[in-house]
Design an enzyme around this catalytic site. Structure first.
Site, PDB file in Angstrom:
ATOM      1  N   ASP A   1       3.916  12.515 -10.352  1.00  9.52           N
ATOM      2  CA  ASP A   1       2.913  11.500 -10.039  1.00  9.52           C
ATOM      3  C   ASP A   1       2.464  10.864 -11.357  1.00  9.52           C
ATOM      4  OD1 ASP A   1       0.836  10.052  -8.827  1.00  9.52           O
ATOM      5  OD2 ASP A   1       0.368  11.696  -7.455  1.00  9.52           O
TER       6      ASP A   1
ATOM      7  N   ASP B   1       1.045   5.806  -9.222  1.00 16.76           N
ATOM      8  CA  ASP B   1      -0.323   5.722  -8.700  1.00 16.76           C
ATOM      9  C   ASP B   1      -0.884   4.306  -8.863  1.00 16.76           C
ATOM     10  OD1 ASP B   1      -2.707   7.363  -7.791  1.00 16.76           O
ATOM     11  OD2 ASP B   1      -3.555   6.513  -9.617  1.00 16.76           O
TER      12      ASP B   1
ATOM     13  N   GLU C   1       2.754   3.123  -5.121  1.00 12.22           N
ATOM     14  CA  GLU C   1       1.590   3.121  -4.231  1.00 12.22           C
ATOM     15  C   GLU C   1       0.907   1.771  -4.328  1.00 12.22           C
ATOM     16  OE1 GLU C   1      -2.592   5.488  -3.372  1.00 12.22           O
ATOM     17  OE2 GLU C   1      -2.075   4.883  -5.389  1.00 12.22           O
TER      18      GLU C   1
ATOM     19  N   HIS D   1      -3.145  13.080   0.198  1.00 15.35           N
ATOM     20  CA  HIS D   1      -4.316  13.800  -0.328  1.00 15.35           C
ATOM     21  C   HIS D   1      -5.589  12.955  -0.314  1.00 15.35           C
ATOM     22  CE1 HIS D   1      -2.811  11.300  -3.477  1.00 15.35           C
ATOM     23  NE2 HIS D   1      -3.901  11.489  -4.172  1.00 15.35           N
ATOM     24  N   ASP D   2      -5.479  11.680   0.048  1.00 17.09           N
ATOM     25  CA  ASP D   2      -6.649  10.800   0.104  1.00 17.09           C
ATOM     26  C   ASP D   2      -7.101  10.547   1.544  1.00 17.09           C
ATOM     27  OD1 ASP D   2      -6.560  10.411  -2.674  1.00 17.09           O
ATOM     28  OD2 ASP D   2      -5.252   8.652  -2.495  1.00 17.09           O
TER      29      ASP D   2
HETATM   30  O1  TEU Z   1      -5.506   6.323  -4.906  1.00 20.57           O
HETATM   31  C1  TEU Z   1      -5.611   4.936  -4.861  1.00 20.57           C
HETATM   32  C2  TEU Z   1      -6.815   4.430  -4.288  1.00 20.57           C
HETATM   33  O2  TEU Z   1      -7.063   3.238  -4.307  1.00 20.57           O
HETATM   34  C3  TEU Z   1      -7.772   5.429  -3.760  1.00 20.57           C
HETATM   35  O3  TEU Z   1      -8.848   5.495  -4.617  1.00 20.57           O
HETATM   36  C4  TEU Z   1      -8.224   5.098  -2.461  1.00 20.57           C
HETATM   37  O4  TEU Z   1      -8.792   3.827  -2.449  1.00 20.57           O
HETATM   38  C5  TEU Z   1      -9.241   6.096  -2.066  1.00 20.57           C
HETATM   39  O5  TEU Z   1      -8.653   7.353  -1.991  1.00 20.57           O
HETATM   40  C6  TEU Z   1      -9.809   5.711  -0.788  1.00 20.57           C
HETATM   41  O6  TEU Z   1     -10.777   6.611  -0.508  1.00 20.57           O
HETATM   42  C7  TEU Z   1      -4.886   6.903  -6.002  1.00 20.57           C
HETATM   43  C8  TEU Z   1      -4.807   8.387  -5.796  1.00 20.57           C
HETATM   44  O7  TEU Z   1      -4.014   8.647  -4.687  1.00 20.57           O
HETATM   45  C9  TEU Z   1      -6.192   8.938  -5.687  1.00 20.57           C
HETATM   46  O8  TEU Z   1      -6.199  10.317  -5.403  1.00 20.57           O
HETATM   47  C10 TEU Z   1      -6.897   8.679  -6.988  1.00 20.57           C
HETATM   48  O9  TEU Z   1      -8.228   9.088  -6.895  1.00 20.57           O
HETATM   49  C11 TEU Z   1      -6.848   7.202  -7.367  1.00 20.57           C
HETATM   50  O10 TEU Z   1      -5.568   6.630  -7.211  1.00 20.57           O
HETATM   51  C12 TEU Z   1      -7.213   7.031  -8.822  1.00 20.57           C
HETATM   52  O11 TEU Z   1      -6.198   7.521  -9.639  1.00 20.57           O
END
Ligand code: TEU
Ligand code: CA
Length: 546
Positions: free
Chosen positions: A102, A203, A245, A319-320
């Site tokens: 990642d 990311d 992403e 994971h989000d």
């Molecule tokens: O997520 C991208 C992102 O835009 C997220 O912040 C998303 O908007 C959020 O999870 C919505 O609640 C990536 C990663 O997957 C995330 O875990 C990270 O926190 C983020 O980037 C920052 O690196």
């Protein structure tokens, strides 16, 4: 490497996402680690996946659980050492499993040596690695907000400047307009490629070309120039899988990201089907009723429009995101049936399916009453922010239960032992209390488990190339309960039908398929004698060659 020698193994493979701190703890400190993953490689091999997307394990102060990297070429001691990482790559190879790293390239940690230097003075050679604006304390350059709450500008009194951060203040944005930054990044990636990494997940790559003066975050004007340069200097030199992403991708952009000419990435990871439960133009916490017809149309649009000109990721979870069985399924009496139904719909489509750890067990959301149980920076911040804005505690907790990222981050449920077999120590976050009845050990034993259903779906993609190549067509578009589509190829066809809801329903179109002697490949009920009658959340996949 010449283009002709590049294999597209990832078109018929399934990728499994691991959130390392919650997967398996090998040394009982309560945090999952690399040795823990190595212990579970045989489990993943049995499932049949061919690559692991590893959420960040590089050195990090863990403000955002590793998405704030302070050394891109070292492993955080909490996960193990570089030796453990090399062992994981090696052990993965032995089992035909590649490791996808990642890459967090939009921002670094504020504890990265680049930023520590950058903060020293405006003349420091690293100052221009980040995005700065002159200013006056209390008067940021504009009103842009950070994703995790508060202003996107952080004041540094010694420099009388603000730096820009799209996420937390501990995640300063890197300045991609600076050629040196881009070169350092390419060198770092090459270093990982030399270590035998199988691919990269990029990311928030759609946010690297920000233009803060114009209030542009995603899809900046220079975005695709930067990605093309990145790809040319790194990924294109090897046989890798790369996934970008991009929350803000539409079809046209997705074609750029995943053009078969390999000028950018192997595939795009976009979220149009995910954001349906949030009110348009509002925040993810502002809940909206799920609209099933819209969901079908969005999937169909992507299936049709990317056909032959790009490649998509297929996912329900990461994971989000909250757990899919608690979102679109029924995590109570029909947990098993609805988890399998959702898997059937997704795995019958074109694209590369992703399984997020625990999805293959039908793991569910948590509903903790107390905010103190939560660990995610985003959840903790929104709780405070909304309380201050006058929302009631009940309202806020309702949103957190539905959408909070910690839903996906509770420890993996391996067995009915202490802490679900995740760790003998005290887990960094509470385990879901349903672990005694939902766990891997049980499901490995039971041929009718969700685990074995996923295993069959993964195998089906290998056995039936029509799942990789067939042309998609949505049927019964306006039907309020059925999700139904075909995949067509030369002399063969596949039919996927799912009852998306808990009530029983007749499916008359099945008759013609049965008359033409279509073969039932998979069904989420043991006895599939019900003919044209579908039970709660029933899903079937038929195949027909002529
Ligand atoms: O997520 C991208 C992102 O835009 C997220 O912040 C998303 O908007 C959020 O999870 C919505 O609640 C990536 C990663 O997957 C995330 O875990 C990270 O926190 C983020 O980037 C920052 O690196
Ligand atoms: Ca550990």
């Amino acid at each position: 490497m010449k283009k002709e020698t590049i294999s597209e193994w990832w078109k018929s493979s399934v990728i499994y996402q691991i959130y390392p701190r919650s997967f398996k703890d090998s040394n009982q400190d309560g945090i999952g680690d690399l040795q823990g993953i190595i212990q579970k490689l045989d489990y993943l091999k049995e499932l049949g996946i061919e690559a692991i997307w590893l959420s960040p394990v590089c050195k990090s102060p863990q403000d955002d659980n590793g998405y704030d990297i302070s050394d891109y070429q070292d492993i955080d001691p909490m996960f193990g050492s570089m030796k453990d990482m090399e062992e994981l790559i090696e052990e993965g190879k032995k089992r035909g499993i590649r490791i996808i790293l990642d890459l967090v390239l939009n921002h670094s940690s504020d504890e990265h040596p680049w930023f520590v230097e950058a903060k020293k003075s405006v003349d420091n050679p690293y100052h221009g690695y980040y995005v700065w604006r002159d200013g006056v304390e209390g008067l940021p350059p504009n009103d842009m907000r950070a994703t995790f709450g508060g202003s996107a500008w952080e004041w540094v009194p010694e420099l009388k400047q603000y730096y820009f951060h799209q996420f937390s203040p501990k995640q300063p944005d890197l300045n991609w307009d600076n050629e040196k930054v881009r070169e350092e990044i390419y060198e770092m990636i090459q270093w990982w490629m030399d270590k035998g990494i199988g691919g990269f997940r990029l990311d928030v790559i759609d946010q690297i070309a920000k233009e803060p003066d114009l209030k542009i975050t995603a899809n900046g004007p220079k975005l695709h120039d930067y990605i093309k340069e990145l790809s040319k200097n790194t990924f294109q030199k090897a046989d890798l899988v790369t996934v970008g992403e991009a929350w803000g991708a539409d079809i046209e952009r997705a074609k750029l990201y995943s053009n078969p000419d390999r000028s950018e990435f192997s595939m795009v990871f976009q979220f149009e089907h995910i954001v349906l439960d949030q009110q348009e133009g509002k925040e993810k916490w502002d809940l909206e009723e799920l609209d099933f017809i819209k969901l079908k149309k969005i999937f169909a649009k992507w299936q049709k429009n990317l056909y032959g000109s790009g490649w998509n990721s297929l996912f329900w979870n990461n994971h989000d995101l909250p757990r899919i069985v608690s979102r679109w399924g029924n995590d109570k009496e029909y947990r098993v049936e609805s988890a399998k139904m959702l898997a059937s719909i997704l795995h019958g489509m074109q694209g590369t399916p992703y399984i997020y750890q625990g999805e293959e067990l039908g793991m569910t959301n948590v509903n903790w009453e107390d905010i103190d149980s939560y660990r995610d920076i985003e959840t903790l911040n929104i709780y405070k922010e909304r309380l201050e804005k006058g929302y009631s505690k009940e309202e806020i907790m309702k949103s957190i239960h539905a959408k909070g990222r910690d839903n996906a981050r509770t420890p993996m449920q391996w067995s009915s032992e202490k802490n679900g077999g995740f760790s003998d120590g005290i887990p960094w976050i509470k385990i879901n209390e349903n672990y005694p009845s939902i766990h891997a050990e049980d499901q490995l034993r039971d041929p009718n488990s969700i685990f074995h259903y996923y295993r069959q779906l993964i195998q089906m993609r290998k056995d039936y190339p029509i799942i990789v190549n067939g042309e998609f067509e949505l049927l019964l578009e306006e039907d309020k309960d059925l999700f139904c589509y075909t995949r067509k190829g030369e002399g063969e066809a596949l039919l996927v039908i799912a009852n998306f809801h808990g009530k029983e329903i007749d499916v008359p179109i099945l008759k013609e398929w049965k008359d033409s002697k279509a073969e039932l490949l998979l069904c989420n009920y043991k006895d599939n004698m019900a003919e044209e009658h579908f039970r709660a959340y029933e899903a079937r996949i038929y195949y027909h060659s002529f």
